[in-house]
Design an enzyme around this catalytic site. Structure first.
Site, PDB file in Angstrom:
ATOM      1  N   HIS A  43       0.886  -1.165   0.000  1.00 15.86           N
ATOM      2  CA  HIS A  43       0.000   0.000   0.000  1.00 15.86           C
ATOM      3  C   HIS A  43       0.919   1.208   0.000  1.00 15.86           C
ATOM      4  O   HIS A  43       2.067   1.133   0.445  1.00 15.86           O
ATOM      5  CB  HIS A  43      -0.857   0.037   1.260  1.00 15.86           C
ATOM      6  CG  HIS A  43      -1.795  -1.113   1.381  1.00 15.86           C
ATOM      7  ND1 HIS A  43      -1.690  -2.063   2.377  1.00 15.86           N
ATOM      8  CD2 HIS A  43      -2.832  -1.491   0.616  1.00 15.86           C
ATOM      9  CE1 HIS A  43      -2.640  -2.956   2.239  1.00 15.86           C
ATOM     10  NE2 HIS A  43      -3.344  -2.641   1.175  1.00 15.86           N
ATOM     11  N   ASP A  71       2.310   1.681   3.348  1.00 12.81           N
ATOM     12  CA  ASP A  71       3.304   0.679   3.777  1.00 12.81           C
ATOM     13  C   ASP A  71       4.686   1.196   3.376  1.00 12.81           C
ATOM     14  O   ASP A  71       5.669   1.018   4.080  1.00 12.81           O
ATOM     15  CB  ASP A  71       3.078  -0.670   3.043  1.00 12.81           C
ATOM     16  CG  ASP A  71       1.795  -1.366   3.455  1.00 12.81           C
ATOM     17  OD1 ASP A  71       1.422  -1.290   4.647  1.00 12.81           O
ATOM     18  OD2 ASP A  71       1.163  -1.983   2.589  1.00 12.81           O
ATOM     19  N   GLU A  93      -9.057  -4.199  -8.773  1.00 13.27           N
ATOM     20  CA  GLU A  93      -9.266  -5.444  -8.017  1.00 13.27           C
ATOM     21  C   GLU A  93     -10.714  -5.495  -7.552  1.00 13.27           C
ATOM     22  O   GLU A  93     -11.072  -4.886  -6.543  1.00 13.27           O
ATOM     23  CB  GLU A  93      -8.333  -5.513  -6.811  1.00 13.27           C
ATOM     24  CG  GLU A  93      -8.543  -6.786  -6.000  1.00 13.27           C
ATOM     25  CD  GLU A  93      -7.672  -6.857  -4.766  1.00 13.27           C
ATOM     26  OE1 GLU A  93      -6.750  -6.030  -4.619  1.00 13.27           O
ATOM     27  OE2 GLU A  93      -7.909  -7.750  -3.943  1.00 13.27           O
ATOM     28  N   GLU A 145      -8.832 -11.696  -7.157  1.00  6.69           N
ATOM     29  CA  GLU A 145      -8.619 -12.334  -5.849  1.00  6.69           C
ATOM     30  C   GLU A 145      -9.614 -13.474  -5.736  1.00  6.69           C
ATOM     31  O   GLU A 145     -10.825 -13.286  -5.931  1.00  6.69           O
ATOM     32  CB  GLU A 145      -8.805 -11.357  -4.695  1.00  6.69           C
ATOM     33  CG  GLU A 145      -8.690 -12.034  -3.338  1.00  6.69           C
ATOM     34  CD  GLU A 145      -8.252 -11.132  -2.231  1.00  6.69           C
ATOM     35  OE1 GLU A 145      -7.500 -10.164  -2.480  1.00  6.69           O
ATOM     36  OE2 GLU A 145      -8.676 -11.368  -1.087  1.00  6.69           O
ATOM     37  N   HIS A 200     -12.635 -12.926  -3.513  1.00  6.09           N
ATOM     38  CA  HIS A 200     -13.575 -11.909  -4.009  1.00  6.09           C
ATOM     39  C   HIS A 200     -14.493 -12.494  -5.082  1.00  6.09           C
ATOM     40  O   HIS A 200     -15.685 -12.181  -5.129  1.00  6.09           O
ATOM     41  CB  HIS A 200     -12.827 -10.712  -4.571  1.00  6.09           C
ATOM     42  CG  HIS A 200     -11.993  -9.999  -3.562  1.00  6.09           C
ATOM     43  ND1 HIS A 200     -11.244  -8.883  -3.862  1.00  6.09           N
ATOM     44  CD2 HIS A 200     -11.770 -10.252  -2.236  1.00  6.09           C
ATOM     45  CE1 HIS A 200     -10.614  -8.480  -2.775  1.00  6.09           C
ATOM     46  NE2 HIS A 200     -10.909  -9.295  -1.781  1.00  6.09           N
ATOM     47  N   ASP A 207     -14.776 -11.585   4.249  1.00  5.74           N
ATOM     48  CA  ASP A 207     -13.594 -11.968   3.461  1.00  5.74           C
ATOM     49  C   ASP A 207     -12.575 -12.640   4.385  1.00  5.74           C
ATOM     50  O   ASP A 207     -12.019 -12.014   5.279  1.00  5.74           O
ATOM     51  CB  ASP A 207     -12.989 -10.669   2.868  1.00  5.74           C
ATOM     52  CG  ASP A 207     -11.870 -10.964   1.881  1.00  5.74           C
ATOM     53  OD1 ASP A 207     -11.454 -10.015   1.200  1.00  5.74           O
ATOM     54  OD2 ASP A 207     -11.423 -12.125   1.790  1.00  5.74           O
ATOM     55  N   ASP A 239      -9.738 -14.421   3.551  1.00  6.16           N
ATOM     56  CA  ASP A 239      -8.307 -14.435   3.171  1.00  6.16           C
ATOM     57  C   ASP A 239      -7.609 -15.695   3.702  1.00  6.16           C
ATOM     58  O   ASP A 239      -6.502 -15.640   4.255  1.00  6.16           O
ATOM     59  CB  ASP A 239      -7.595 -13.184   3.705  1.00  6.16           C
ATOM     60  CG  ASP A 239      -7.989 -11.927   2.916  1.00  6.16           C
ATOM     61  OD1 ASP A 239      -7.883 -10.821   3.485  1.00  6.16           O
ATOM     62  OD2 ASP A 239      -8.405 -12.068   1.743  1.00  6.16           O
ATOM     63  N   ASP A 245      -2.849 -13.235  -1.064  1.00  4.06           N
ATOM     64  CA  ASP A 245      -3.412 -12.238  -0.149  1.00  4.06           C
ATOM     65  C   ASP A 245      -4.111 -13.006   0.981  1.00  4.06           C
ATOM     66  O   ASP A 245      -5.330 -13.167   0.983  1.00  4.06           O
ATOM     67  CB  ASP A 245      -4.392 -11.318  -0.878  1.00  4.06           C
ATOM     68  CG  ASP A 245      -4.702 -10.091  -0.024  1.00  4.06           C
ATOM     69  OD1 ASP A 245      -5.555  -9.294  -0.423  1.00  4.06           O
ATOM     70  OD2 ASP A 245      -4.095  -9.950   1.057  1.00  4.06           O
TER      71      ASP A 245
END
Ligand code: XLS
Ligand code: MG
Length: 346
Positions: free
Chosen positions: A51, A54, A176, A212, A215, A250, A252, A285
């Site tokens: 990000h 980040d 995304e 993803e 998703h 979600d 992950d 992810d």
């Protein structure tokens, strides 16, 4: 026979999370960036995704010169470690300016903030030698439908992307999609929506997508079909492989953790369509389960990569000839069993 493709793997600093969830505090201490970078190299990953904050913490408080200085210094640390920066994504879901959306906020001042933040994200990407900007449109959508004009929001999204495409002539945008969470209904929920809106921008060839697994599953779709669809447009520029157990928040989860056959078909599709041949990475992810202990902290990433490689063996050893004969004979029961037996291993 051409040498089989060897995939390159990637994850982001947020994938080594500390275990906090909406119902409880962290269960693991915060680790340093250097520790995360060491783990990434030690376990056979070639790139890290970021990000914007980040790469440049407290980004809104930094001048452009300071932002570029910090991004360049991070880029040098990565290069010294032999690690590439895969992409940079504007984190447009934390700021007070994006409480009610970023690009599609009803307030023009908030929309302006979101676009300016995205242009600074491009400055970071330039300094880190990546041309890829990932747009996970976390807060573009509605909690109640009547709060936004969805038709106008398409124009707002195109306006934001056009500003980014005009700001830098090399940058590529990978949308995304995700159908919900945190929004009740998110705009651009699937690959189809993402690639359709790409066509409305000033430079469609520079607007592609990222899939993803979770998703696609949350949208009730098969991730492998989404991969095939995106590859038909040559516009799958990144991938977040993970897993999801049904239509809930979600999760992950580690790749293959719930749906081994769905994972197998994602890998088989990547093989068949040639994903990765132009330098694209396979990113995981994924987050550790909250009870994960610090000494097992990397396992969800290491396991995801291992599962990918095991399923790659399965994809490459699958008896396609026998499968095609069964397809020709429209014998789908036998085909079904052929796949199951292959995954179970004889
Ligand atoms: C959502 C997104 C998010 C990253 C990229 O799944 O991938 O995890 O923050 O924006
Ligand atoms: Mg993701």
């Amino acid at each position: 026979m051409a040498k089989p493709h060897s995939y390159k793997f990637c994850f982001g600093p947020w994938n080594l999370s500390e275990g906090a969830d909406p119902y409880g505090p962290p269960t693991r201490p915060v680790q340093s960036f250097d520790w995360k970078l060491d783990q990434l190299r030690e376990h056979g990953f070639e790139a890290m995704m970021f990000h914007d904050d980040d790469a440049v913490p407290d980004i809104d408080s930094k001048s452009s010169a300071q932002l570029v200085k910090e991004a360049k210094s991070l880029s040098k640390r990565l290069k010294d470690a032999g690690v590439a920066a895969e992409m940079v994504a504007p984190r447009l879901w934390f700021s007070p300016h994006t409480i009610d959306g970023a690009y599609t906020n009803n307030d023009p001042k908030c929309r302006k903030y979101a676009i300016e933040r995205s242009l600074r994200c491009i400055d970071i990407a330039r300094a880190m030698d990546t041309d890829l900007i990932v747009l996970w449109l976390a807060r573009e959508g509605t909690y109640i439908r009547e709060s936004k004009d969805a038709r106008r929001c398409v124009d707002y999204l195109v306006e934001a992307m056009d500003k980014m495409l005009g700001y830098d002539k090399k940058i590529r945008l990978a949308i995304e999609p995700k159908p919900n969470e945190p929004m009740d209904h998110a705009y651009l929920p699937t690959i189809g929506h993402a690639l359709a809106v790409a066509q409305l921008t000033r430079d469609p060839k520079r607007v592609g997508c990222l899939i993803e697994s979770a998703h696609a599953l949350l949208a009730g779709l098969d991730p492998a079909d989404e991969i095939d669809f995106a590859m038909a447009f040559d516009k799958l520029w990144s991938l977040h492989l993970n897993d999801q157990n049904g239509m809930k928040f979600d999760q992950d989860k580690p790749f293959g953790s719930n749906n081994l056959r769905i994972a197998f078909n994602q890998v088989r599709t990547l093989e068949r369509t040639g994903y990765g041949r132009h330098g694209e990475y396979v990113c995981f992810d994924v987050h550790p389960f909250r009870p994960t202990q610090p000494n097992h902290w990397m396992d969800h990433l290491v396991n995801s990569r291992q599962t990918f490689l095991r399923l790659l063996e399965k994809a490459r050893s699958f008896d396609d000839k026998q499968a095609q004969a069964l397809v020709k004979d429209r014998n789908y029961q036998a085909l079904d069993q052929l796949v199951i037996e292959h995954l179970l291993g004889k």
